[in-house]
Design a protein around this motif. Sequence first.
Motif, PDB file in Angstrom:
ATOM      1  N   GLY A  25      -1.613   0.324   3.936  1.00 34.17           N
ATOM      2  CA  GLY A  25      -0.476  -0.459   3.497  1.00 34.17           C
ATOM      3  C   GLY A  25       0.240   0.099   2.283  1.00 34.17           C
ATOM      4  O   GLY A  25       0.403   1.312   2.137  1.00 34.17           O
ATOM      5  N   CYS A  26       0.690  -0.808   1.416  1.00 30.26           N
ATOM      6  CA  CYS A  26       1.482  -0.470   0.216  1.00 30.26           C
ATOM      7  C   CYS A  26       2.810   0.195   0.591  1.00 30.26           C
ATOM      8  O   CYS A  26       3.331   1.027  -0.170  1.00 30.26           O
ATOM      9  N   CYS A  84       4.763  -3.841   0.127  1.00 32.65           N
ATOM     10  CA  CYS A  84       3.940  -4.653   1.021  1.00 32.65           C
ATOM     11  C   CYS A  84       2.477  -4.644   0.572  1.00 32.65           C
ATOM     12  O   CYS A  84       2.041  -3.779  -0.187  1.00 32.65           O
ATOM     13  N   GLU A  85       1.726  -5.607   1.083  1.00 30.54           N
ATOM     14  CA  GLU A  85       0.318  -5.679   0.732  1.00 30.54           C
ATOM     15  C   GLU A  85      -0.423  -4.457   1.229  1.00 30.54           C
ATOM     16  O   GLU A  85      -0.001  -3.794   2.193  1.00 30.54           O
ATOM     17  N   GLY A  86      -1.527  -4.159   0.579  1.00 33.42           N
ATOM     18  CA  GLY A  86      -2.295  -2.982   0.975  1.00 33.42           C
ATOM     19  C   GLY A  86      -3.597  -2.904   0.201  1.00 33.42           C
ATOM     20  O   GLY A  86      -4.014  -3.849  -0.481  1.00 33.42           O
ATOM     21  N   LEU A 114      -7.281  -4.541  -3.934  1.00 34.13           N
ATOM     22  CA  LEU A 114      -6.323  -5.119  -2.997  1.00 34.13           C
ATOM     23  C   LEU A 114      -5.000  -5.372  -3.705  1.00 34.13           C
ATOM     24  O   LEU A 114      -4.973  -5.916  -4.815  1.00 34.13           O
ATOM     25  N   ILE A 115      -3.916  -4.983  -3.057  1.00 34.81           N
ATOM     26  CA  ILE A 115      -2.571  -5.128  -3.620  1.00 34.81           C
ATOM     27  C   ILE A 115      -1.821  -6.199  -2.833  1.00 34.81           C
ATOM     28  O   ILE A 115      -1.767  -6.152  -1.602  1.00 34.81           O
ATOM     29  N   GLU A 116      -1.262  -7.165  -3.545  1.00 29.87           N
ATOM     30  CA  GLU A 116      -0.491  -8.224  -2.898  1.00 29.87           C
ATOM     31  C   GLU A 116       0.975  -7.816  -2.756  1.00 29.87           C
ATOM     32  O   GLU A 116       1.464  -6.944  -3.467  1.00 29.87           O
ATOM     33  N   ARG A 117       1.656  -8.453  -1.838  1.00 27.68           N
ATOM     34  CA  ARG A 117       3.084  -8.194  -1.619  1.00 27.68           C
ATOM     35  C   ARG A 117       3.884  -8.599  -2.857  1.00 27.68           C
ATOM     36  O   ARG A 117       3.647  -9.658  -3.449  1.00 27.68           O
ATOM     37  N   GLU A 118       4.805  -7.737  -3.245  1.00 31.54           N
ATOM     38  CA  GLU A 118       5.644  -8.012  -4.404  1.00 31.54           C
ATOM     39  C   GLU A 118       7.111  -7.757  -4.052  1.00 31.54           C
ATOM     40  O   GLU A 118       7.429  -6.811  -3.329  1.00 31.54           O
TER      41      GLU A 118
END
Length: 265
Positions: A56-57, A69-71, A81-85
């Motif tokens: 993702g990302c 995007c999340e990833g 974990l990266i959330e959508r921003e």
Amino acid sequence: MCKNSTEIRSCMQYYKKPIFAKGRIVKKESLDLLNEFPEKLISTTWNSFSDGILYGCAIEYTAQTLIVCEGACIYQGEVVLIEREEIPFLDFDRQVVVKLVFHDWEKTEDFMIRPVELKIDDTVFSANYEMELGRFFLSKGAELRKQYQTMEDCRTAYNTLDVTHVPYAGHNHGTLSPVVFKLYARLLLESSFLDEIDYSFCFLCLNQERMERETVLTYFSCVLGKPCWEFTNNQIYETLVQFVRHRAEKKVKQVTGIRKEPKVL
């Protein structure tokens, strides 16, 4: 529990799965099992991977809004974990680089927290606590293009997302975005003069989630007939460009040769 004798050598393990049911008291051991399971699973799966993007990302742009995007990525050996921003974007007509900035751990009574900052600046070199997600030069009113027609197109100067510098996690060593390798495979398979190793490599590119660095550099060494183990990510990308260009030139020469009219003696 292990048993040793002249006839039997075995070890027994017991995998525990907590049961939560109405009327039962929640036990500390059950909560500890839930807490340890994902951490152990992640450690077992990714412990040999380098820092970089896992999944993702992806970057998108719409209505003057930049979307990451999340990833998931690996930083200092841990999966983050990266959330959508979504952030407003008005940095037109100059090259910008989108990065993740990893700050030091913070401790509270209940959590260990690592702040992760989404940053947009014009610095093309990332510090060791930063991870690039992509770069582009966007004109006002234009769309951010993510579809590529050629290998060189990945680094088109204007209005095109460049992911060739994004570090992707791999076994022991980082690698490039799967977008680059899948594009290479599709373009090369349209060419002529492919060897068996070309076909094998292209099918791997199309079918695998990531191309391991060792696989890529082994392919280069076989094709070029010399060691390529010290290639940087930039050299890997440029070599892929050269390979596609070389096959295209051969194809043009073949077609030109076939259509050439015989001389009148």
